[in-house]
Design an enzyme around this catalytic site. Structure first.
Site, PDB file in Angstrom:
ATOM      1  N   GLU A   1      -4.568  -9.020  -1.183  1.00 57.33           N
ATOM      2  CA  GLU A   1      -5.578  -8.731  -0.011  1.00 57.33           C
ATOM      3  C   GLU A   1      -7.053  -8.272  -0.433  1.00 57.33           C
ATOM      4  O   GLU A   1      -7.047  -7.137  -0.725  1.00 57.33           O
ATOM      5  CB  GLU A   1      -4.072  -7.969   0.522  1.00 57.33           C
ATOM      6  CG  GLU A   1      -4.566  -7.549   2.013  1.00 57.33           C
ATOM      7  CD  GLU A   1      -4.025  -6.664   2.803  1.00 57.33           C
ATOM      8  OE1 GLU A   1      -2.780  -6.297   3.002  1.00 57.33           O
ATOM      9  OE2 GLU A   1      -4.415  -5.804   3.718  1.00 57.33           O
TER      10      GLU A   1
ATOM     11  N   GLU B   1       0.684  -1.413  -0.132  1.00 63.64           N
ATOM     12  CA  GLU B   1      -0.222   0.208   0.047  1.00 63.64           C
ATOM     13  C   GLU B   1       0.953   1.387   0.371  1.00 63.64           C
ATOM     14  O   GLU B   1       0.983   2.019   0.866  1.00 63.64           O
ATOM     15  CB  GLU B   1      -1.018   0.215   1.449  1.00 63.64           C
ATOM     16  CG  GLU B   1      -1.701  -0.935   1.157  1.00 63.64           C
ATOM     17  CD  GLU B   1      -2.786  -1.956   2.367  1.00 63.64           C
ATOM     18  OE1 GLU B   1      -2.806  -0.628   2.877  1.00 63.64           O
ATOM     19  OE2 GLU B   1      -4.576  -2.383   2.116  1.00 63.64           O
TER      20      GLU B   1
END
Length: 482
Positions: free
Chosen positions: A335, A232
């Site tokens: 994810e 991220e």
């Protein structure tokens, strides 16, 4: 529902064929093949349960009023890498505190390809993440030579679980690793938490850190199949995080990480960029992959599902735009989870349907592999050192395992769609049904049909002028195998 109840049903209905018999079966024309049906449905006891054996019969042009799922195996698309979940520090710690019987139950549930759902992928972390009991590092502060590098922390819980999973899977799993942050002293904010950026003077040191991790894990008998650059990279979080713009990630790959992997003999590792949400996926993919000097090191683009989650708006089609623009690069979902965990809602049916919708869409949009977040968490949705509690397909409470319907929705794919399968064309004729289809390496066709509506939907599974009459139960996932 306990997994052992479901396991007894599946094991009792398994059909094993010799290689010769399988070859003969797959050479049969469609109309002579049997269709085995497995269902998971709300308000029933069906959990990947074999329910029917169907047969094709001639059916010419369907009427507009006849609901169909059309499958055309003559048009084939991306190959499937596999399915899996993340073995985090949290998952491993919860697992390590279970009794031996529950440990074996969980391992079989996830990794046994005959009696479980057959996971083949593992995502794990390079260093600590939010799903660790505390922050930690593999090297001491200021050690630019990485002489103090040690994975002793991981030997308590995480490495034993990965090894046990590998053994249950038959000796092999494709393990890929992701860092949540460089070491704090390498960053602009001098903190492993709260975002910040990798300082220019430490780019090579950080690239060397990936090499140290790969070598240490492979010395433990855990081959590293792939890596992503940064988890991220556009999120400043209260937990481990670090910001890379598209240009910064491109240049880190081009000048540091890519050449360092190649020089160490690890150029064959599957390197993934982005590893963040679908909202900015195209911008990041283009920033990295439009540069041939960076793109040559990149196997694919990794992505998550958390974009605009609270509003229910998920930018599903952005994945297709990347696939169209860069068809030579893989797409890997790495994810997803249900955030803000509440134990009282662990059995809510909508959660499995979130998985089903995302998986069907992602595969139809060109995705090659699909990896869930934590494989196991406790009753609080942790442990998590910053209170960022989430849902997992399986939770442990008072030493017992509890399976949400998300486990079964994922299992409809991971159990029946094997690595090396190819997606084929599949389209439903009514919006209440969602569908995707694959041809496995053994020649079997696998069709997945989901119904998120409150109504049972009768339909025909239609293949090249032959069809089988069937139905999709309300709030269900159905797998057809022929």
């Amino acid at each position: 529902m306990k997994f052992t109840k479901w396991y007894g049903v599946i094991a009792g209905c398994s059909v094993l064929l010799t290689a010769q018999a399988q070859q003969q079966r797959n050479s049969l024309p469609v109309e002579k093949r049997s269709i085995i049906v497995y269902k998971t449905a709300a308000n029933t006891t069906l959990r990947i349960t074999p329910t029917d054996t169907l047969h094709f019969a001639p059916m010419a042009q369907p009427l507009e009023t006849q609901v169909c799922v059309f499958v055309d195996p003559t048009h084939r698309f991306q190959k499937i890498t596999g399915f899996g979940g993340a073995i985090t520090d949290a998952s491993a710690e919860v697992f390590g505190k279970l009794g031996a019987a529950e440990q074996q139950e969980l391992l079989k549930a996830y990794y046994d390809k005959k009696d479980g759902i057959g996971y083949t992928l593992v995502r794990t972390t390079i260093g600590s993440s939010d799903f660790s009991s505390s922050s930690y590092a593999y090297v001491q502060d200021g050690d630019t030579a990485l002489k103090t590098f040690s994975i002793d922390h991981d030997r308590q819980y995480r490495i034993p679980l990965i090894k046990a999973a590998m053994k249950t899977a038959g000796g092999k799993l494709d393990v890929f690793a992701t860092p949540w942050s460089p070491l704090g002293w390498m960053k602009s904010n001098n903190n492993v938490l709260q975002g910040g950026k990798l300082l220019p003077q430490y780019r090579q040191v950080w690239a060397n850190h990936y090499i140290k991790f790969i070598k240490a894990y492979e010395k433990e008998g855990i081959p590293i199949w792939g890596l992503s650059v940064q988890n991220e990279p556009m999120a400043t979080q209260k937990w481990e995080s670090c910001i890379f713009t598209g240009e910064e990630e491109r240049d880190f790959i081009k000048y540091y990480l890519g050449p360092t992997l190649a020089k160490a003999g690890f150029g064959g590792k599957k390197l993934m960029a982005w590893d963040h949400n679908r909202d900015l996926i195209y911008q990041r993919a283009s920033a990295v992959l439009n540069d041939p000097a960076a793109a040559k090191y990149v196997w694919g683009i990794a992505f998550h599902w958390y974009e605009n989650w609270s509003g229910g708006l998920r930018m599903l089609d952005n994945v297709a735009r990347v696939h169209e623009a860069f068809p030579g690069k893989a797409l890997m979902f790495t994810e997803g989870c249900i955030e803000k965990f509440n134990w009282d809602k662990v059995s809510d049916w909508q959660y499995g349907e979130v998985y089903g919708q995302n998986m069907i869409s992602d595969f139809n949009n060109g995705t090659s592999g699909w990896t869930d977040w934590n494989i196991l968490l406790d009753e609080q949705g942790g442990p998590n050192h910053v209170g960022n509690y989430c849902m997992a397909p399986v939770h442990a409470k008072d030493g017992k395992l509890y399976y949400s319907n998300a486990f079964y929705y994922i299992g409809h794919f991971s159990k029946f769609v094997r690595p090396g399968a190819q997606r084929v064309a599949a389209t439903p004729s009514r919006s209440k049904l969602e569908a995707t289809a694959f041809v496995n390496p053994d020649g079997k066709t696998v069709v997945e049909v989901m119904n998120r509506s409150d109504e049972e939907v009768p339909f025909f599974l239609w293949v090249n002028g032959k069809a089988a009459e069937t139905k999709s139960l309300a709030h269900s996932m159905t797998t057809f195998i022929y």
